[in-house]
Design a protein around this motif. Structure first.
Motif, PDB file in Angstrom:
ATOM      1  N   GLY A  15     -73.553  -5.749   9.159  1.00  0.00           N
ATOM      2  CA  GLY A  15     -74.041  -5.798  10.530  1.00  0.00           C
ATOM      3  C   GLY A  15     -73.273  -6.783  11.394  1.00  0.00           C
ATOM      4  O   GLY A  15     -73.211  -6.628  12.616  1.00  0.00           O
ATOM      5  N   ALA A  16     -72.684  -7.786  10.757  1.00  0.00           N
ATOM      6  CA  ALA A  16     -71.890  -8.780  11.475  1.00  0.00           C
ATOM      7  C   ALA A  16     -70.406  -8.411  11.528  1.00  0.00           C
ATOM      8  O   ALA A  16     -69.595  -9.185  12.033  1.00  0.00           O
ATOM      9  CB  ALA A  16     -72.065 -10.148  10.814  1.00  0.00           C
ATOM     10  N   GLY A  17     -70.062  -7.235  10.998  1.00  0.00           N
ATOM     11  CA  GLY A  17     -68.669  -6.796  11.006  1.00  0.00           C
ATOM     12  C   GLY A  17     -67.782  -7.504  10.009  1.00  0.00           C
ATOM     13  O   GLY A  17     -66.550  -7.563  10.181  1.00  0.00           O
ATOM     14  N   VAL A  18     -68.403  -8.041   8.967  1.00  0.00           N
ATOM     15  CA  VAL A  18     -67.675  -8.827   7.966  1.00  0.00           C
ATOM     16  C   VAL A  18     -67.358  -7.964   6.743  1.00  0.00           C
ATOM     17  O   VAL A  18     -68.195  -7.179   6.298  1.00  0.00           O
ATOM     18  CB  VAL A  18     -68.512 -10.049   7.535  1.00  0.00           C
ATOM     19  N   GLY A  19     -66.155  -8.109   6.187  1.00  0.00           N
ATOM     20  CA  GLY A  19     -65.800  -7.428   4.950  1.00  0.00           C
ATOM     21  C   GLY A  19     -66.542  -8.041   3.771  1.00  0.00           C
ATOM     22  O   GLY A  19     -66.880  -9.229   3.797  1.00  0.00           O
ATOM     23  N   VAL A  20     -66.766  -7.243   2.736  1.00  0.00           N
ATOM     24  CA  VAL A  20     -67.511  -7.716   1.563  1.00  0.00           C
ATOM     25  C   VAL A  20     -66.739  -7.371   0.291  1.00  0.00           C
ATOM     26  O   VAL A  20     -66.467  -6.189   0.029  1.00  0.00           O
ATOM     27  CB  VAL A  20     -68.914  -7.092   1.491  1.00  0.00           C
ATOM     28  N   PHE A  21     -66.407  -8.394  -0.486  1.00  0.00           N
ATOM     29  CA  PHE A  21     -65.714  -8.216  -1.757  1.00  0.00           C
ATOM     30  C   PHE A  21     -66.494  -8.951  -2.844  1.00  0.00           C
ATOM     31  O   PHE A  21     -67.001 -10.049  -2.615  1.00  0.00           O
ATOM     32  CB  PHE A  21     -64.284  -8.759  -1.683  1.00  0.00           C
TER      33      PHE A  21
END
Length: 221
Positions: free
Chosen positions: A179-185
């Motif tokens: 929702g915050a436009g952050v990538g997730v790894f």
């Protein structure tokens, strides 16, 4: 580099290591390219003599002298279409790294990760176009608490992505970050079974020590 990717990418953790191919070795990274993996990760340390070497920790003495320079690894990645995750283990050398990434045309497909916010800031100063990720091993009493804390740290560090120890990840964490436009790894799946379980969270990438098994499974589906 823009997030989300659209599908989860299997990242070869320290290269496609195995028998005769140690972690963080040039042969492991060469093998990653050979098997057609979409992404590779390896660790970089800036030595006090100015060299940028591939190592998980800061070596000393004869071991430091024998470690390969990062540039050898960049040549392999540049000759492929792999995404590169540089995990920066010690402050220093960020300017030289950015110069090398430019020279090999890798800025747009490199994600620099670190536990140190100052490293992320320095890379952004030297190369605003490079993607950065803050590495976290967050735990909490609830998924909501972890999600809030991770979001706070990512926001304050101005990172493009969150690199999460997989046991602290949840659907809520991924949802909040998305929702915050952050990538997730997520890091690091020790085997194919764990990878499959983590894939249900739909992160952008999962670092795995079983890259070949994962690719074999994907090709069989």
């Amino acid at each position: 580099m823009e997030f989300p990717f659209g599908s989860t990418v299997a990242v070869a953790h320290r290269g496609a290591h195995g028998e005769g191919r140690p972690e963080n070795s040039l042969s492991a990274v060469e093998r990653t390219a050979e098997i057609g993996a979409r992404a590779v990760e390896f660790d970089v340390v800036a030595l006090r003599d100015g060299r940028l070497v591939v190592s998980h920790d800061e070596p000393t003495g004869e071991r430091a002298e024998s470690l390969p320079d990062m540039e050898q690894f960049l040549r392999v990645v540049a000759g492929s279409d792999m995404i590169l995750n540089l995990d920066w283990k010690r402050r220093g050398g960020e300017d030289r790294a950015c110069e090398m990434l430019r020279r090999y045309g890798l800025l747009e497909r490199t994600l620099v990760s670190s536990t140190d916010r100052r490293v992320i800031t320095r890379f952004k100063q030297e190369a605003p176009g490079v993607a950065t990720g803050i590495s976290l091993a967050q735990r909490g009493t609830s998924a909501a608490e972890v999600a809030r804390e991770v979001s706070r740290v990512v926001r304050e560090s101005r990172a493009d992505a969150a690199m999460l120890e997989y046991r602290g990840a949840s659907e809520e964490t991924v949802r909040v970050l998305r929702g915050a436009g952050v990538g997730v790894f997520l890091w690091t799946a020790p085997d194919q079974k764990t990878y499959s379980e983590l894939a249900s969270l739909e992160p952008d990438g999962i670092a795995t020590d079983a890259i070949e098994q994962q690719l074999d499974r994907q090709r069989s589906l």
